[in-house]
Scaffold this motif. Structure first.
Motif, PDB file in Angstrom:
ATOM      1  N   ALA A  19       4.260  -6.547  -6.210  1.00  0.00           N
ATOM      2  CA  ALA A  19       3.960  -6.838  -4.811  1.00  0.00           C
ATOM      3  C   ALA A  19       4.688  -8.095  -4.347  1.00  0.00           C
ATOM      4  CB  ALA A  19       2.450  -6.992  -4.621  1.00  0.00           C
ATOM      5  N   SER A  58       3.246  -6.193   2.284  1.00  0.00           N
ATOM      6  CA  SER A  58       3.288  -6.846   0.977  1.00  0.00           C
ATOM      7  C   SER A  58       2.504  -8.157   0.983  1.00  0.00           C
ATOM      8  CB  SER A  58       4.732  -7.078   0.534  1.00  0.00           C
ATOM      9  OG  SER A  58       5.477  -7.766   1.507  1.00  0.00           O
ATOM     10  N   TYR A  67       8.293  -7.188  -3.715  1.00  0.00           N
ATOM     11  CA  TYR A  67       8.493  -6.553  -2.408  1.00  0.00           C
ATOM     12  C   TYR A  67       8.505  -7.602  -1.293  1.00  0.00           C
ATOM     13  CZ  TYR A  67       8.013  -1.647  -3.850  1.00  0.00           C
ATOM     14  OH  TYR A  67       8.213  -0.406  -4.388  1.00  0.00           O
TER      15      TYR A  67
END
Length: 243
Positions: free
Chosen positions: A66, A53, A69
């Motif tokens: 993203a 990530s 994450y």
């Protein structure tokens, strides 16, 4: 896709990263990368999740998912400052995403900024009234602030939404224990263990509840049963010693 289907996640990630690196020449679907990130989450491979990530947010800094994450990876590794920074970036991009807000609140609670966390979680449950994890985190924020009645209400709501999640009962038990309602705590700890017998964090809490309720033999018996499951948790030994 071949490496992914063979469970060779790191190789799959490396090829996806090569594909992303030439994305100016072709269209790359981010969902393919997310699929592998999800696998890291399900396998609790949080170090790999962080690496993957971090690479993605560097390439696509406006990708809120993203950043989310990355916040999950850091939360699970107890890197709370990094988790907060990642979640804050995600929330700036996706300000009405309840999952993003929930993770931001988790980071704030872990940093003992519970008043800030509480405000975010109250908004989160308005956006997602069926989100059990948000009610659980709301309960934790209330509990850390000493607002136990509100914490019990939040944990109870979380359990109503997701009765099969064991740690919800554990958190409710901790709240009962803070109010010295030991018998209520004992009951919900047992519910947690009925759902997930290997949820080891419950055992020291249950032992302590027995002890404070004056049920010393039950505390000792529970300690010995827990130590048969695992003898690697210091809190169980400590609770056993106290009993």
């Amino acid at each position: 896709k071949i490496h992914f289907n063979l469970d060779q996640d790191e190789k799959a990630i490396s090829y996806l990263q090569k594909a992303f690196s030439i994305a100016h020449k072709t269209v790359i679907d981010s969902k393919a990368y997310y699929t592998i990130l999800n696998r890291f989450v399900s396998r609790k491979s949080y170090d790999l999740l962080e690496q993957a990530s971090r690479w993605l947010v560097k390439l696509r800094p406006k990708d809120g998912i993203a950043w989310d994450y990355l916040s999950i990876a850091c939360l699970e590794q107890q890197k709370y400052d990094a988790a907060y920074d990642a979640a804050l970036n995600a929330a700036k991009i996706l300000p009405n995403n309840p999952h993003v807000l929930n993770n931001l609140a988790c980071a704030l609670t872990s940093l003992e900024r519970c008043s800030e966390s509480l405000e975010i979680l109250q908004r989160t449950v308005q956006l997602a009234p069926d989100m059990a994890t948000a009610y659980n985190n709301l309960g934790n924020a209330y509990r850390f602030l000493g607002q136990y009645d509100e914490a019990i209400e939040s944990f109870t709501k979380a359990i109503q939404l997701a009765p099969g999640i064991a740690y919800l009962y554990n958190n409710l038990g901790l709240t009962y224990r803070a109010l010295d309602r030991c018998q209520s705590a004992i009951e919900v700890y047992h519910q947690a263990l009925q759902i997930q017998p290997d949820l080891h964090q419950v055992y020291p809490n249950l032992i302590e509840a027995y002890r404070h309720a004056g049920q010393i033999q039950q505390a000792i018996d529970c300690s010995r049963s827990a130590l048969q499951l695992t003898d690697q948790i210091p809190e169980i030994w400590a609770a056993y010693g106290d009993a």
